[in-house]
Design an enzyme around this catalytic site. Structure first.
Site, short mmCIF file in Angstrom:
data_model
loop_
_atom_site.label_atom_id
_atom_site.label_comp_id
_atom_site.label_asym_id
_atom_site.label_seq_id
_atom_site.Cartn_x
_atom_site.Cartn_y
_atom_site.Cartn_z
N THR A 186 -9.39 2.74 -0.08
CA THR A 186 -9.73 2.24 -1.24
C THR A 186 -11.14 1.84 -1.34
O THR A 186 -11.45 1.85 -2.15
CB THR A 186 -8.32 1.10 -1.19
N GLY A 237 -8.97 -3.82 0.56
CA GLY A 237 -8.26 -3.02 0.20
C GLY A 237 -7.36 -4.12 0.74
O GLY A 237 -7.53 -5.04 1.34
N ASP A 275 -2.69 -3.86 2.87
CA ASP A 275 -1.29 -3.23 3.00
C ASP A 275 -0.56 -3.35 2.26
O ASP A 275 1.35 -3.04 2.24
CB ASP A 275 -1.39 -3.47 5.03
N GLY A 334 -5.15 -5.75 7.78
CA GLY A 334 -5.18 -5.39 9.14
C GLY A 334 -4.53 -3.46 9.50
O GLY A 334 -5.28 -3.17 10.72
N GLY A 354 -5.94 -0.81 9.42
CA GLY A 354 -7.07 -0.27 9.88
C GLY A 354 -7.30 -1.12 11.46
O GLY A 354 -8.80 0.01 11.82
N GLU A 387 -12.98 -8.09 8.61
CA GLU A 387 -12.27 -8.74 7.17
C GLU A 387 -12.18 -10.27 6.09
O GLU A 387 -12.56 -10.18 5.51
CB GLU A 387 -11.26 -7.72 6.65
N LYS A 394 1.24 -1.40 -2.84
CA LYS A 394 1.07 -2.03 -2.07
C LYS A 394 1.82 -3.35 -2.68
O LYS A 394 1.32 -4.40 -1.67
CB LYS A 394 -0.31 -2.29 -1.68
C1 5RP Z 1 -8.59 -2.62 6.98
C2 5RP Z 1 -7.32 -3.05 6.13
C3 5RP Z 1 -7.16 -2.28 4.88
O1 5RP Z 1 -7.95 -3.04 4.08
C4 5RP Z 1 -5.94 -1.54 4.60
O2 5RP Z 1 -5.35 -1.58 6.18
C5 5RP Z 1 -5.53 -1.06 3.01
O3 5RP Z 1 -6.24 0.60 3.44
P1 5RP Z 1 -5.65 1.50 2.88
O4 5RP Z 1 -6.15 1.22 1.36
O5 5RP Z 1 -6.37 2.87 3.31
O6 5RP Z 1 -4.92 1.17 2.83
O7 5RP Z 1 -7.09 -4.22 6.42
O8 5RP Z 1 -8.19 -3.46 8.58
#
Ligand code: 5RP
Length: 238
Positions: free
Chosen positions: A36, A89, A91, A102, A104, A110, A128
């Site tokens: 995102t 973004g 989760d 986290g 990612g 972050e 989400k």
């Molecule tokens: C990475 C994060 C991301 O912001 C979180 O995983 C959301 O990712 P996505 O937008 O691909 O769903 O915290 O550490």
């Protein structure tokens, strides 16, 4: 990635577009990580190529690389210092805008970048939003030294906590051990539900070897939530 997404991707893009409207010339921005946040970086890059002047720090190597490709100069956080706004973004997002981040593996940087920012705006598709955190596994970044012993101490903390499960494990990616940009491991904990996020966050971070957990508490002022029908709305904490 298509410029004309459908479904959840359209929700992500629409949320990113809504956050883009907040950007003003001269701002110092933190650029988040994940799919995102990558929409936001692409859209911001188009504005920069049209002449928008901003100063940016990135929350991951991947985001820094994408931003550079898009024409956005990325500076080290220490060269920028305090930021005006971070767009990132999440989760999971609960009604108080407490977040799990986290997924990612970037939540340490972050969180540093968000803490350095006067404001943090979350962007996400509507999947989400959750009534209660915990279905998504909580990432805990740990030092590689003695990580299995650190995991035992984390289990001691979780055992006395009001959660549905304490199962955890070291994150793997494509069959290999996942290491963060900072060279640490991630342990993912399937807690089921998290009822006392501030106290849990404090308890986890008090374990020697824990570098940072993925709970973001009181950091986001609002969330831009996009839907598959191409609409987006702003959500404030309750
Ligand atoms: C990475 C994060 C991301 O912001 C979180 O995983 C959301 O990712 P996505 O937008 O691909 O769903 O915290 O550490």
């Amino acid at each position: 990635m298509t410029d004309n997404p459908t479904g959840a991707e359209l929700g992500k893009k629409t949320a990113a577009e809504m956050a883009l409207a907040l950007i003003e010339p001269g701002m110092k921005l933190g650029l988040g990580s994940g799919s995102t946040a990558e929409w936001f970086v692409r859209l911001l890059g188009a504005r920069v190529r049209e002449g928008l002047e901003i100063t940016c720090a990135a929350t991951s190597r991947r985001t820094a690389s994408l931003a550079t490709e898009c024409g956005i100069e990325i500076l080290p956080l220490d060269d920028v210092g305090r930021l005006d706004l971070t767009v990132d973004g999440a989760d999971e997002i609960d009604p108080a805008l407490t977040l799990i981040k986290g997924g990612g593996g970037c939540h340490l940087v972050e969180k540093i970048v968000a803490a350095a920012s006067a404001d943090m705006v979350v962007i996400a598709d509507d999947s989400k939003l959750v009534p209660q955190l915990g279905a998504f596994a909580l990432p805990v970044e740990v030092a590689t030294y003695g990580w299995q012993t650190t995991a035992l101490m984390i289990e001691d903390v979780l055992r006395v906590w009001d959660v549905d499960g304490t199962e955890g494990g070291r994150r793997m990616a494509d069959g290999t051990i996942f290491e963060t940009d900072e060279g640490n491991y991630i342990l993912d904990y399937h807690l089921g539900r998290i009822t006392e996020a501030p106290a849990l966050s404090t308890a986890l971070n008090a374990v020697p070897g824990v570098v940072e957990n993925g709970l973001f508490i009181g950091m986001a002022s609002r969330a831009m939530i996009g839907s598959a029908d191409g609409t987006a709305r702003e959500v404030r904490p309750v």
